[in-house]
Motif scaffolding. Structure first.
Motif, PDB file in Angstrom:
ATOM      1  N   TYR A   1      -2.896   0.297  -8.084  1.00  0.00           N
ATOM      2  CA  TYR A   1      -3.640  -0.599  -7.209  1.00  0.00           C
ATOM      3  C   TYR A   1      -4.597  -1.473  -8.009  1.00  0.00           C
ATOM      4  CZ  TYR A   1      -2.210   2.756  -3.620  1.00  0.00           C
ATOM      5  OH  TYR A   1      -1.481   3.562  -2.790  1.00  0.00           O
ATOM      6  N   SER A   2      -4.942  -2.606  -7.428  1.00  0.00           N
ATOM      7  CA  SER A   2      -6.032  -3.395  -7.995  1.00  0.00           C
ATOM      8  C   SER A   2      -7.329  -2.656  -7.686  1.00  0.00           C
ATOM      9  CB  SER A   2      -6.068  -4.799  -7.377  1.00  0.00           C
ATOM     10  OG  SER A   2      -6.488  -4.722  -6.027  1.00  0.00           O
ATOM     11  N   VAL A   3      -8.396  -3.007  -8.389  1.00  0.00           N
ATOM     12  CA  VAL A   3      -9.697  -2.394  -8.141  1.00  0.00           C
ATOM     13  C   VAL A   3     -10.100  -2.601  -6.681  1.00  0.00           C
ATOM     14  CG1 VAL A   3     -12.156  -2.499  -8.734  1.00  0.00           C
ATOM     15  CG2 VAL A   3     -10.423  -2.615 -10.549  1.00  0.00           C
ATOM     16  N   GLU A   4      -9.951  -3.827  -6.193  1.00  0.00           N
ATOM     17  CA  GLU A   4     -10.348  -4.138  -4.819  1.00  0.00           C
ATOM     18  C   GLU A   4      -9.572  -3.311  -3.798  1.00  0.00           C
ATOM     19  OE1 GLU A   4     -11.375  -8.064  -2.221  1.00  0.00           O
ATOM     20  OE2 GLU A   4      -9.642  -8.203  -3.543  1.00  0.00           O
ATOM     21  N   THR A   5      -8.257  -3.230  -3.980  1.00  0.00           N
ATOM     22  CA  THR A   5      -7.427  -2.450  -3.061  1.00  0.00           C
ATOM     23  C   THR A   5      -7.788  -0.978  -3.124  1.00  0.00           C
ATOM     24  OG1 THR A   5      -5.619  -4.037  -3.223  1.00  0.00           O
ATOM     25  CG2 THR A   5      -5.042  -1.819  -2.468  1.00  0.00           C
ATOM     26  N   ALA A   6      -7.988  -0.452  -4.331  1.00  0.00           N
ATOM     27  CA  ALA A   6      -8.346   0.958  -4.490  1.00  0.00           C
ATOM     28  C   ALA A   6      -9.680   1.273  -3.810  1.00  0.00           C
ATOM     29  CB  ALA A   6      -8.394   1.327  -5.972  1.00  0.00           C
ATOM     30  N   LEU A   7     -10.648   0.378  -3.944  1.00  0.00           N
ATOM     31  CA  LEU A   7     -11.934   0.582  -3.278  1.00  0.00           C
ATOM     32  C   LEU A   7     -11.774   0.600  -1.757  1.00  0.00           C
ATOM     33  CD1 LEU A   7     -14.172  -1.695  -5.515  1.00  0.00           C
ATOM     34  CD2 LEU A   7     -14.400   0.789  -5.278  1.00  0.00           C
ATOM     35  N   ASN A   8     -10.960  -0.315  -1.241  1.00  0.00           N
ATOM     36  CA  ASN A   8     -10.712  -0.345   0.205  1.00  0.00           C
ATOM     37  C   ASN A   8     -10.002   0.926   0.674  1.00  0.00           C
ATOM     38  OD1 ASN A   8     -11.905  -2.856   0.642  1.00  0.00           O
ATOM     39  ND2 ASN A   8     -10.007  -3.953   0.221  1.00  0.00           N
ATOM     40  N   LEU A   9      -9.016   1.380  -0.098  1.00  0.00           N
ATOM     41  CA  LEU A   9      -8.300   2.612   0.261  1.00  0.00           C
ATOM     42  C   LEU A   9      -9.227   3.825   0.198  1.00  0.00           C
ATOM     43  CD1 LEU A   9      -4.922   1.968  -1.574  1.00  0.00           C
ATOM     44  CD2 LEU A   9      -5.295   2.027   0.908  1.00  0.00           C
ATOM     45  N   MET A  10     -10.127   3.841  -0.789  1.00  0.00           N
ATOM     46  CA  MET A  10     -11.091   4.932  -0.899  1.00  0.00           C
ATOM     47  C   MET A  10     -11.976   4.979   0.350  1.00  0.00           C
ATOM     48  SD  MET A  10     -14.375   5.402  -3.346  1.00  0.00           S
ATOM     49  CE  MET A  10     -15.214   4.250  -2.263  1.00  0.00           C
TER      50      MET A  10
END
Length: 121
Positions: free
Chosen positions: A88-97
């Motif tokens: 994942y991109s950082v942004e996507t990973a943060l949203n998923l978290m």
């Protein structure tokens, strides 16, 4: 709230690194105001120093790939929640978290299986 992300680049479009100790940057993301501090992972940062940066910035969690046992133990002892964000991109990973959709890293191998041997009794 600060979240650390082991990343290949310096911004939210960067990919999450496959290995914590070989990430190009450790991003400290303030989830309240979206400020990002990018710490370059150079020759002077060992896995231990990199893990301690996560603690020094009072991060509640880290999103990364595989953690070696030293970094895993340092982060676990400091009660830093560990999430697996490879792919994942950082942004996507943060949203998923935030949506609680990332797997926890429960052992140094980076899986969500709890073997029990790393717990202190």
């Amino acid at each position: 709230m600060n979240i650390a992300v082991a990343a290949d680049g310096q911004n939210l479009n960067s990919e999450v690194s496959e290995q914590f100790n070989s990430c190009n940057y450790l991003l400290i993301v303030n989830m309240n105001n979206s400020n990002i501090i990018a710490i370059k992972n150079g020759d002077d940062l060992s896995e231990e120093k990199l893990a301690n940066e996560v603690i020094n910035y009072d991060c509640e969690a880290i999103i990364t790939g595989k953690l070696n046992s030293t970094a895993f133990e340092i982060l676990t002892a400091a009660c830093v929640t560990r999430y697996f964000g490879v792919g994942y991109s950082v942004e996507t990973a943060l949203n998923l978290m935030e949506q609680q959709l990332l797997k926890y890293i429960k052992n140094p191998e980076g899986t969500d299986k709890c073997e029990g041997h790393h717990h202190k009794h």
